[in-house]
Design a protein around this motif. Structure first.
Motif, PDB file in Angstrom:
ATOM      1  N   ALA A  11     -10.012   1.637  -0.053  1.00 53.83           N
ATOM      2  CA  ALA A  11     -10.412   2.600   0.976  1.00 53.83           C
ATOM      3  C   ALA A  11      -9.163   3.128   1.654  1.00 53.83           C
ATOM      4  N   LEU A  12      -9.100   4.438   1.862  1.00 52.44           N
ATOM      5  CA  LEU A  12      -7.915   5.011   2.515  1.00 52.44           C
ATOM      6  C   LEU A  12      -8.274   6.150   3.439  1.00 52.44           C
ATOM      7  N   ASP A  13      -7.364   6.416   4.382  1.00 52.32           N
ATOM      8  CA  ASP A  13      -7.433   7.550   5.303  1.00 52.32           C
ATOM      9  C   ASP A  13      -6.279   8.477   4.980  1.00 52.32           C
ATOM     10  N   SER A  14      -6.469   9.752   5.225  1.00 53.10           N
ATOM     11  CA  SER A  14      -5.389  10.725   5.086  1.00 53.10           C
ATOM     12  C   SER A  14      -5.470  11.693   6.246  1.00 53.10           C
ATOM     13  N   PHE A  15      -4.325  11.914   6.908  1.00 54.91           N
ATOM     14  CA  PHE A  15      -4.256  12.794   8.067  1.00 54.91           C
ATOM     15  C   PHE A  15      -3.113  13.786   7.868  1.00 54.91           C
ATOM     16  N   MET A  29      -4.842  -8.516   7.064  1.00 57.57           N
ATOM     17  CA  MET A  29      -5.034  -7.455   8.051  1.00 57.57           C
ATOM     18  C   MET A  29      -5.806  -6.300   7.391  1.00 57.57           C
ATOM     19  N   SER A  30      -5.828  -5.149   8.054  1.00 59.32           N
ATOM     20  CA  SER A  30      -6.473  -3.946   7.533  1.00 59.32           C
ATOM     21  C   SER A  30      -5.984  -2.762   8.355  1.00 59.32           C
ATOM     22  N   ARG A  52      -2.938   5.826   4.907  1.00 62.50           N
ATOM     23  CA  ARG A  52      -2.932   4.371   5.022  1.00 62.50           C
ATOM     24  C   ARG A  52      -4.154   3.856   4.271  1.00 62.50           C
ATOM     25  N   TYR A  53      -4.010   2.685   3.678  1.00 64.67           N
ATOM     26  CA  TYR A  53      -5.128   2.153   2.911  1.00 64.67           C
ATOM     27  C   TYR A  53      -5.259   0.653   3.122  1.00 64.67           C
ATOM     28  N   ASP A  54      -6.479   0.164   2.892  1.00 62.61           N
ATOM     29  CA  ASP A  54      -6.730  -1.267   2.933  1.00 62.61           C
ATOM     30  C   ASP A  54      -6.409  -1.837   1.558  1.00 62.61           C
ATOM     31  N   ARG A  56      -6.471  -4.358  -1.643  1.00 57.21           N
ATOM     32  CA  ARG A  56      -7.651  -4.912  -2.316  1.00 57.21           C
ATOM     33  C   ARG A  56      -8.159  -6.148  -1.570  1.00 57.21           C
ATOM     34  N   ALA A  57      -9.488  -6.229  -1.395  1.00 59.48           N
ATOM     35  CA  ALA A  57     -10.207  -7.310  -0.703  1.00 59.48           C
ATOM     36  C   ALA A  57     -10.032  -7.289   0.808  1.00 59.48           C
ATOM     37  N   HIS A  58      -9.236  -6.397   1.339  1.00 60.43           N
ATOM     38  CA  HIS A  58      -8.997  -6.306   2.779  1.00 60.43           C
ATOM     39  C   HIS A  58      -9.792  -5.142   3.377  1.00 60.43           C
ATOM     40  N   GLY A  59     -10.225  -5.318   4.630  1.00 61.17           N
ATOM     41  CA  GLY A  59     -10.899  -4.232   5.326  1.00 61.17           C
ATOM     42  C   GLY A  59     -12.081  -3.696   4.549  1.00 61.17           C
ATOM     43  N   GLU A  60     -12.052  -2.396   4.262  1.00 69.39           N
ATOM     44  CA  GLU A  60     -13.157  -1.739   3.563  1.00 69.39           C
ATOM     45  C   GLU A  60     -12.941  -1.640   2.054  1.00 69.39           C
ATOM     46  N   SER A  61     -11.861  -2.215   1.540  1.00 67.55           N
ATOM     47  CA  SER A  61     -11.612  -2.188   0.091  1.00 67.55           C
ATOM     48  C   SER A  61     -12.331  -3.354  -0.582  1.00 67.55           C
TER      49      SER A  61
END
Length: 197
Positions: A11-15, A29-30, A52-54, A56-61
């Motif tokens: 899962a990632l965000d882009s701004f 962390m995440s 920024r991305y989570d 693997r296995a972290h946060g929403e990934s």
């Protein structure tokens, strides 16, 4: 937004727009957890595409309970996949905390031309000092399997945070935490020629 890698969906965000900068978080962390404690570089989106991305296995990934998938070498391949997705033609700047630093260094050794600048925040243990950390990782994994609790040892923080009261709940599902802790115990390269595989 998400990126598919071997055995996981990240899962990632882009701004923003402009040259790409990618931020990587520390182990357990995440994106959300680092924002909550003030490790937040989103202001870079004023002049960059900030991603920024989570891990693997972290946060929403997503992830699986296979320790080998959480070595820094394998996490470096994930970073290179994200880089190819967000900036296929141009090198990127990267910012990484702890595990993120380890990931960045392994990716840069594997593919130096992929990166323009490396910003290494809260570096993890390495070389001779890694042995004690590896033992703590194994103890934490065994305790989770035995007691089914997600906490971390009191002395689990990287050396750069020694003496602080920084604490957080792991952002990893309980059933995946042992694999996440054991992954960094796997051998990591000591010199560049060891990474060229």
């Amino acid at each position: 937004m998400s990126v598919h890698v071997d055995g996981a969906t990240l899962a990632l965000d882009s701004f923003g727009t402009g040259p790409a900068v990618i931020q990587l978080h520390g182990n357990t962390m995440s994106r959300r957890a680092e924002t909550a404690i003030g490790v937040d570089f989103r202001s870079l989106a004023e002049h960059h595409t900030f991603v920024r991305y989570d891990a693997r296995a972290h946060g929403e990934s997503t992830g699986t309970a296979v320790p080998e998938l959480y070595t820094w070498e394998n996490l470096a391949l994930d970073l290179l996949t994200v880089k190819s997705h967000v900036s296929p033609a141009d090198p990127v700047d990267v910012i990484g905390s702890s595990m993120g630093t380890g990931t960045i260094l392994h990716a840069a050794l594997r593919e130096p031309s992929a990166f323009r600048r490396l910003v290494l925040v809260i570096p993890p243990t390495a070389w001779e000092t890694r042995a004690a950390n590896s033992l703590r990782n194994e103890e934490a994994a065994a305790r989770i399997e035995r007691e089914e609790v997600a906490g971390q040892p009191d002395d689990f923080l990287p050396p750069a945070l020694a003496g602080t009261t920084w604490s957080f709940e792991p952002e990893v599902p309980l059933e995946l935490l042992p694999a996440v802790f054991r992954g960094p115990r796997r051998p990591t390269c000591r010199i560049p020629k060891d990474c060229a595989h």
